[in-house]
Design an enzyme around this catalytic site. Structure first.
Site, PDB file in Angstrom:
ATOM      1  N   ARG A  36     -29.302 -31.673  -6.414  1.00  0.00           N
ATOM      2  CA  ARG A  36     -29.316 -31.938  -7.851  1.00  0.00           C
ATOM      3  C   ARG A  36     -29.365 -33.446  -8.124  1.00  0.00           C
ATOM      4  NH1 ARG A  36     -24.636 -30.993 -11.469  1.00  0.00           N
ATOM      5  NH2 ARG A  36     -25.362 -31.448 -13.561  1.00  0.00           N
ATOM      6  N   ASP A  73     -32.740 -20.287 -14.275  1.00  0.00           N
ATOM      7  CA  ASP A  73     -31.805 -19.977 -15.362  1.00  0.00           C
ATOM      8  C   ASP A  73     -32.439 -18.962 -16.308  1.00  0.00           C
ATOM      9  OD1 ASP A  73     -29.064 -21.191 -16.389  1.00  0.00           O
ATOM     10  OD2 ASP A  73     -30.252 -20.605 -18.125  1.00  0.00           O
ATOM     11  N   TYR A 149     -29.292 -17.265 -27.729  1.00  0.00           N
ATOM     12  CA  TYR A 149     -29.546 -18.713 -27.600  1.00  0.00           C
ATOM     13  C   TYR A 149     -30.735 -19.151 -28.452  1.00  0.00           C
ATOM     14  CZ  TYR A 149     -26.239 -18.892 -23.701  1.00  0.00           C
ATOM     15  OH  TYR A 149     -25.110 -18.828 -22.932  1.00  0.00           O
TER      16      TYR A 149
HETATM   17  O1  CP3 Z   1     -26.363 -16.918  -9.826  1.00  0.00           O
HETATM   18  C1  CP3 Z   1     -27.047 -17.851  -9.309  1.00  0.00           C
HETATM   19  O2  CP3 Z   1     -26.627 -18.616  -8.425  1.00  0.00           O
HETATM   20  C2  CP3 Z   1     -28.502 -17.926  -9.718  1.00  0.00           C
HETATM   21  C3  CP3 Z   1     -28.836 -18.874 -10.714  1.00  0.00           C
HETATM   22  C4  CP3 Z   1     -28.353 -18.682 -12.147  1.00  0.00           C
HETATM   23  C5  CP3 Z   1     -28.007 -19.788 -12.971  1.00  0.00           C
HETATM   24  N1  CP3 Z   1     -27.787 -19.333 -14.232  1.00  0.00           N
HETATM   25  C6  CP3 Z   1     -27.978 -21.186 -12.522  1.00  0.00           C
HETATM   26  C7  CP3 Z   1     -27.251 -22.177 -13.346  1.00  0.00           C
HETATM   27  C8  CP3 Z   1     -28.259 -17.543 -12.938  1.00  0.00           C
HETATM   28  C9  CP3 Z   1     -28.470 -16.088 -12.550  1.00  0.00           C
HETATM   29  C10 CP3 Z   1     -27.899 -17.966 -14.246  1.00  0.00           C
HETATM   30  C11 CP3 Z   1     -27.749 -17.032 -15.386  1.00  0.00           C
HETATM   31  C12 CP3 Z   1     -27.291 -17.533 -16.675  1.00  0.00           C
HETATM   32  N2  CP3 Z   1     -27.541 -18.741 -17.281  1.00  0.00           N
HETATM   33  C13 CP3 Z   1     -26.557 -16.746 -17.602  1.00  0.00           C
HETATM   34  C14 CP3 Z   1     -26.170 -15.306 -17.382  1.00  0.00           C
HETATM   35  C15 CP3 Z   1     -25.007 -15.155 -16.469  1.00  0.00           C
HETATM   36  C16 CP3 Z   1     -23.694 -15.694 -16.986  1.00  0.00           C
HETATM   37  O3  CP3 Z   1     -23.210 -16.657 -16.422  1.00  0.00           O
HETATM   38  O4  CP3 Z   1     -23.193 -15.113 -17.958  1.00  0.00           O
HETATM   39  C17 CP3 Z   1     -26.327 -17.529 -18.746  1.00  0.00           C
HETATM   40  C18 CP3 Z   1     -25.560 -17.124 -19.977  1.00  0.00           C
HETATM   41  C19 CP3 Z   1     -26.960 -18.793 -18.516  1.00  0.00           C
HETATM   42  C20 CP3 Z   1     -27.047 -19.936 -19.464  1.00  0.00           C
HETATM   43  C21 CP3 Z   1     -26.451 -21.152 -18.891  1.00  0.00           C
HETATM   44  N3  CP3 Z   1     -26.991 -21.871 -17.853  1.00  0.00           N
HETATM   45  C22 CP3 Z   1     -25.267 -21.794 -19.316  1.00  0.00           C
HETATM   46  C23 CP3 Z   1     -24.360 -21.312 -20.422  1.00  0.00           C
HETATM   47  C24 CP3 Z   1     -25.128 -22.924 -18.493  1.00  0.00           C
HETATM   48  C25 CP3 Z   1     -24.117 -24.022 -18.643  1.00  0.00           C
HETATM   49  C26 CP3 Z   1     -22.766 -23.568 -18.233  1.00  0.00           C
HETATM   50  C27 CP3 Z   1     -22.474 -24.030 -16.845  1.00  0.00           C
HETATM   51  O5  CP3 Z   1     -22.034 -23.186 -16.043  1.00  0.00           O
HETATM   52  O6  CP3 Z   1     -22.665 -25.211 -16.602  1.00  0.00           O
HETATM   53  C28 CP3 Z   1     -26.189 -22.934 -17.563  1.00  0.00           C
HETATM   54  C29 CP3 Z   1     -26.425 -23.927 -16.474  1.00  0.00           C
HETATM   55  C30 CP3 Z   1     -26.557 -23.414 -15.086  1.00  0.00           C
HETATM   56  N4  CP3 Z   1     -27.298 -22.333 -14.709  1.00  0.00           N
HETATM   57  C31 CP3 Z   1     -26.009 -23.997 -13.917  1.00  0.00           C
HETATM   58  C32 CP3 Z   1     -26.440 -23.233 -12.823  1.00  0.00           C
HETATM   59  C33 CP3 Z   1     -26.169 -23.469 -11.358  1.00  0.00           C
HETATM   60  C34 CP3 Z   1     -25.197 -25.255 -13.876  1.00  0.00           C
HETATM   61  C35 CP3 Z   1     -26.164 -26.385 -13.939  1.00  0.00           C
HETATM   62  C36 CP3 Z   1     -25.686 -27.628 -13.246  1.00  0.00           C
HETATM   63  O7  CP3 Z   1     -24.946 -28.359 -13.907  1.00  0.00           O
HETATM   64  O8  CP3 Z   1     -26.081 -27.853 -12.094  1.00  0.00           O
END
Ligand code: CP3
Length: 346
Positions: A36, A73, A149
């Site tokens: 990252r 995502d 969203y």
């Molecule tokens: O599960 C996995 O490892 C696969 C990748 C994956 C991500 N997001 C990577 C991610 C999957 C399957 C998701 C799904 C996702 N994304 C959902 C549904 C599942 C759940 O958690 O309820 C939702 C609602 C999202 C939307 C989303 N993406 C949010 C609300 C956020 C910010 C919150 C947070 O945890 O930081 C993200 C960012 C995100 N998606 C990260 C990752 C690894 C963090 C990004 C980073 O800072 O590196």
């Protein structure tokens, strides 16, 4: 060579209960943080197939989980529909442009599933390197959850804008959900064509709706996706996961192979409803990962309940960024070891 995760999805006998973790490709892994840092930010990383492959495979190499989940995502698809997306520190995902009228829906790009080809490139690269006994899970958000969203613009506590649509303008919302559904069927089909071995639909905010509205605005669309995919790809398991809907489960059905169970829903309760009609995936509270003894206790409890039934070990929601890798490894190892022991006792 058979894949134990896929066998478990279809309810076939397996030597132990397969295990993976939601959000397993993520910030608790120093190796993820390194990629990252090189990428600069999260979205750039999701658009780079080489990096996607690298971080998707990390949990396989580091934790020996039975399935990899594609690193991407759920919001990349609405972004490619024409809604610019950014991730704000402390806030999370933000869409500057939101959906509030029929014109907004008309302006959405129906070729989003083609524009998002970097995901399919990533899937191909992953499959070149994934060991044969491991499965790759592709995924998408549910039409309702991505719509929250698209309408709210960001994560929400009250869902006031989209729930206003539920009651004040349901036809418009159905139009948006139908659009999302069609795009999602195309998106998941193309992930399967590129090599995904299973697909999962994440409905994180299904529980924001009261019962009848949940079925009308979320689950029915998820069912339509499952039905269309199973028609085309009967050999590919489809996993449905709605969060916060334990009390609605007695009426949940559909052509899913696996149903995800969140940590608010006791596993014995879910099993009592679904029986062995589906494989149940879940459901340890992810905060238990802060303690090995709390993890051990939950693994044993869940495995004992699910002993002799269709089960895949997972968390009841995503792993948190400050969990020690060692504890995540302990969960994976112990879930396999304990479930194997239970089978040998028979
Ligand atoms: O599960 C996995 O490892 C696969 C990748 C994956 C991500 N997001 C990577 C991610 C999957 C399957 C998701 C799904 C996702 N994304 C959902 C549904 C599942 C759940 O958690 O309820 C939702 C609602 C999202 C939307 C989303 N993406 C949010 C609300 C956020 C910010 C919150 C947070 O945890 O930081 C993200 C960012 C995100 N998606 C990260 C990752 C690894 C963090 C990004 C980073 O800072 O590196």
């Amino acid at each position: 060579m058979s894949k134990i995760f896929i066998d478990a999805c279809f309810g076939k006998e397996t030597p132990y209960t397969p295990v993976w973790m939601m959000r397993q490709a993520g910030r608790y892994l120093p190796e993820y943080m390194e990629v990252r840092r090189k990428a600069g930010d999260f979205l750039t990383m999701t658009k780079n197939p080489e990096m996607v492959a690298e971080v998707t495979l990390q949990p396989i190499e580091i934790l020996d989980v039975d399935a990899a989940i594609l690193f991407s995502d759920i919001l990349n698809l609405p972004m490619e529909m024409g809604l610019p997306l950014r991730f704000e520190k402390g806030v999370g995902p933000v869409f500057e442009k939101t959906i509030s009228s029929e014109e907004d829906i008309e302006a959405l790009d129906p070729k989003a599933d083609e524009k998002i080809s970097y995901v399919y490139e990533g899937v191909k690269k992953i499959k070149e390197r994934l060991p044969e006994n491991k499965a790759l899970i592709g995924f998408a958000g549910s039409p309702w959850t991505i719509a929250t969203y698209m309408v709210e613009g960001r994560g929400s506590k009250q869902y006031a804008k989209i729930k206003k649509m539920v009651y004040a303008n349901p036809m418009m919302l159905h139009r948006l959900l139908a659009f999302n559904t069609k795009e999602t069927i195309e998106y998941l089909s193309k992930q399967i064509d590129a090599g995904a071995d299973a697909v999962m639909i994440f409905d994180s905010w299904g529980g924001a709706l009261e019962k009848e509205k949940f079925f009308e605005f979320s689950w029915n669309y998820m069912k339509e996706i499952a039905r269309k995919l199973k028609e085309k790809y009967p050999h590919v398991p489809v996993i449905g996961f709605s969060k916060g809907v334990g009390l609605y489960m007695s009426e949940m059905d559909g052509e899913f192979d696996v149903i995800g169970i969140d940590w608010n829903t006791p596993m014995d309760y879910a099993l009592g409803i679904f029986k062995d009609n589906y494989t149940l995936q879940g459901n340890m509270d992810p905060t238990r990962l802060y303690s090995k003894s709390a993890t051990k206790e939950a693994v044993e409890k869940i495995a004992n309940i699910m002993n002799g039934h269709r089960h895949i070990f997972n968390l009841g929601h995503g792993i948190l960024p400050d969990v020690p890798v060692e504890n995540a490894k302990f969960f994976v190892d112990y879930a396999k070891e304990y479930s194997k022991k239970l089978r040998e006792q028979k």
